[in-house]
Design an enzyme around this catalytic site. Structure first.
Site, PDB file in Angstrom:
ATOM      1  CB  VAL A  19      12.994   9.077 -11.847  1.00  0.00           C
ATOM      2  CG1 VAL A  19      14.006   9.408 -12.902  1.00  0.00           C
ATOM      3  CG2 VAL A  19      12.077   7.704 -12.336  1.00  0.00           C
ATOM      4  N   GLY A  20      12.801   7.383  -8.769  1.00  0.00           N
ATOM      5  CA  GLY A  20      11.673   7.072  -7.796  1.00  0.00           C
ATOM      6  C   GLY A  20      12.036   5.757  -6.789  1.00  0.00           C
TER       7      GLY A  20
ATOM      8  N   GLY B 135      10.101   3.211  -4.285  1.00  0.00           N
ATOM      9  CA  GLY B 135       8.810   2.885  -3.397  1.00  0.00           C
ATOM     10  C   GLY B 135       8.924   1.813  -2.516  1.00  0.00           C
TER      11      GLY B 135
ATOM     12  CG  PHE C 200       6.445  -3.734  -3.084  1.00  0.00           C
ATOM     13  CD1 PHE C 200       6.515  -4.598  -2.285  1.00  0.00           C
ATOM     14  CD2 PHE C 200       5.193  -3.170  -3.209  1.00  0.00           C
ATOM     15  CE1 PHE C 200       5.550  -4.979  -1.325  1.00  0.00           C
ATOM     16  CE2 PHE C 200       4.208  -3.330  -2.567  1.00  0.00           C
ATOM     17  CZ  PHE C 200       4.221  -4.161  -1.464  1.00  0.00           C
ATOM     18  N   GLY C 201      10.486  -1.453  -4.578  1.00  0.00           N
ATOM     19  CA  GLY C 201      11.355  -1.285  -5.363  1.00  0.00           C
ATOM     20  C   GLY C 201      11.594   0.180  -5.977  1.00  0.00           C
TER      21      GLY C 201
ATOM     22  CB  VAL D 203      10.266   4.290 -11.071  1.00  0.00           C
ATOM     23  CG1 VAL D 203      10.094   4.703 -12.421  1.00  0.00           C
ATOM     24  CG2 VAL D 203       9.285   3.611 -10.370  1.00  0.00           C
TER      25      VAL D 203
ATOM     26  CE  LYS E 268       5.825  -0.152  -9.326  1.00  0.00           C
ATOM     27  NZ  LYS E 268       4.361  -0.010  -8.975  1.00  0.00           N
TER      28      LYS E 268
ATOM     29  CG  ASP F 123      -0.930   5.253  -3.373  1.00  0.00           C
ATOM     30  OD1 ASP F 123      -1.369   5.895  -2.429  1.00  0.00           O
ATOM     31  OD2 ASP F 123       0.032   4.725  -3.641  1.00  0.00           O
TER      32      ASP F 123
ATOM     33  CE  LYS G 220       1.774   8.220  -3.484  1.00  0.00           C
ATOM     34  NZ  LYS G 220       2.560   7.597  -2.307  1.00  0.00           N
TER      35      LYS G 220
ATOM     36  CG  ASN H  80       1.209   7.369  -7.114  1.00  0.00           C
ATOM     37  OD1 ASN H  80       2.432   7.430  -7.394  1.00  0.00           O
ATOM     38  ND2 ASN H  80       0.450   6.813  -6.131  1.00  0.00           N
TER      39      ASN H  80
ATOM     40  CG  ASP I 193       2.592   3.217  -7.537  1.00  0.00           C
ATOM     41  OD1 ASP I 193       2.431   2.176  -7.542  1.00  0.00           O
ATOM     42  OD2 ASP I 193       3.214   3.694  -6.448  1.00  0.00           O
TER      43      ASP I 193
ATOM     44  CB  THR J  61      -0.006   7.596   0.680  1.00  0.00           C
ATOM     45  OG1 THR J  61       0.384   6.712  -0.552  1.00  0.00           O
ATOM     46  CG2 THR J  61       1.001   8.350   1.349  1.00  0.00           C
TER      47      THR J  61
END
Length: 190
Positions: A27-28, A30, A32-33, A35, A50, A145, A147, A150, A163, A185
């Site tokens: 579903v996402g 980022g 580093f990895g 979700v 995550k 972060d 936004k 998130n 996040d 961001t």
């Protein structure tokens, strides 16, 4: 830096690990990895998982940030902040299992509406986000972060911050030994 993250157990006290979950859909994505929507095989609940690549985290020197995110989420309980259910690792990945929020995020909601939020809508979302941030600040945590991506939206209409990879404990930018570096961001920095 490789401090154990395997500190989670289910309600009966049995340890929980990767084999207790099924990854359903990504579903996402980022830095580093990724979700995933997951399924808890023990209780049937949907969860957000995550999953972060350990080698990537170690190469970028971000192990402290991963541990800090886990520690912050383990300590915080608030209706407008995602809850950490479990944290564990295997040889390749670190996993944070979080509450599943089923309505997407604020960014997607704004896209779907294809119009600005009405004043009452904007006031409602801003109030819930503010309550979450006030709770974090009262506990010495800075969420760095913020936004629309998130801020998750539940089908019940309420929002939840997610996040915490850039969050710090101890009072603000520069707190956790980051030297006051600029982070976040770029499109959402003031």
């Amino acid at each position: 830096a490789q401090r154990a993250l395997d500190s989670q157990a289910d309600a009966s006290g049995a340890s929980v690990g990767y084999d207790d979950f099924e990854l359903l859909t990504r579903v996402g994505e980022g830095a580093f990895g990724s979700v995933w929507l997951g399924h808890n095989k023990r209780d049937g609940r949907k969860v957000a998982i995550k999953m972060q690549d350990k080698q990537h985290v170690l190469k970028r020197g971000s192990a402290r940030a991963v541990i800090a995110e886990r520690d912050i989420l383990a300590a915080i309980r608030h209706p407008f902040i995602v809850r950490l259910l479990y944290a564990f690792q295997n040889f390749e990945h670190v996993f944070l299992v979080l509450t599943w929020v089923d309505g997407g995020d604020l960014f997607l909601l704004m896209e779907e509406l294809r119009r600005p939020f009405s004043e009452p809508e904007a006031t409602f979302y801003a109030a819930e986000i503010t309550l979450a941030l006030e709770h974090l600040h009262a506990n010495g945590i800075t969420f760095r972060d913020l936004k629309p991506e998130n801020v998750l939206c539940g089908s019940d209409g309420h929002v939840m911050l997610t996040d915490f990879g850039l969050a710090t404990e101890g009072g603000g930018a520069g707190a956790s030994g980051d030297g006051g570096k600029v982070c976040g961001t770029p499109e959402f920095m003031s």
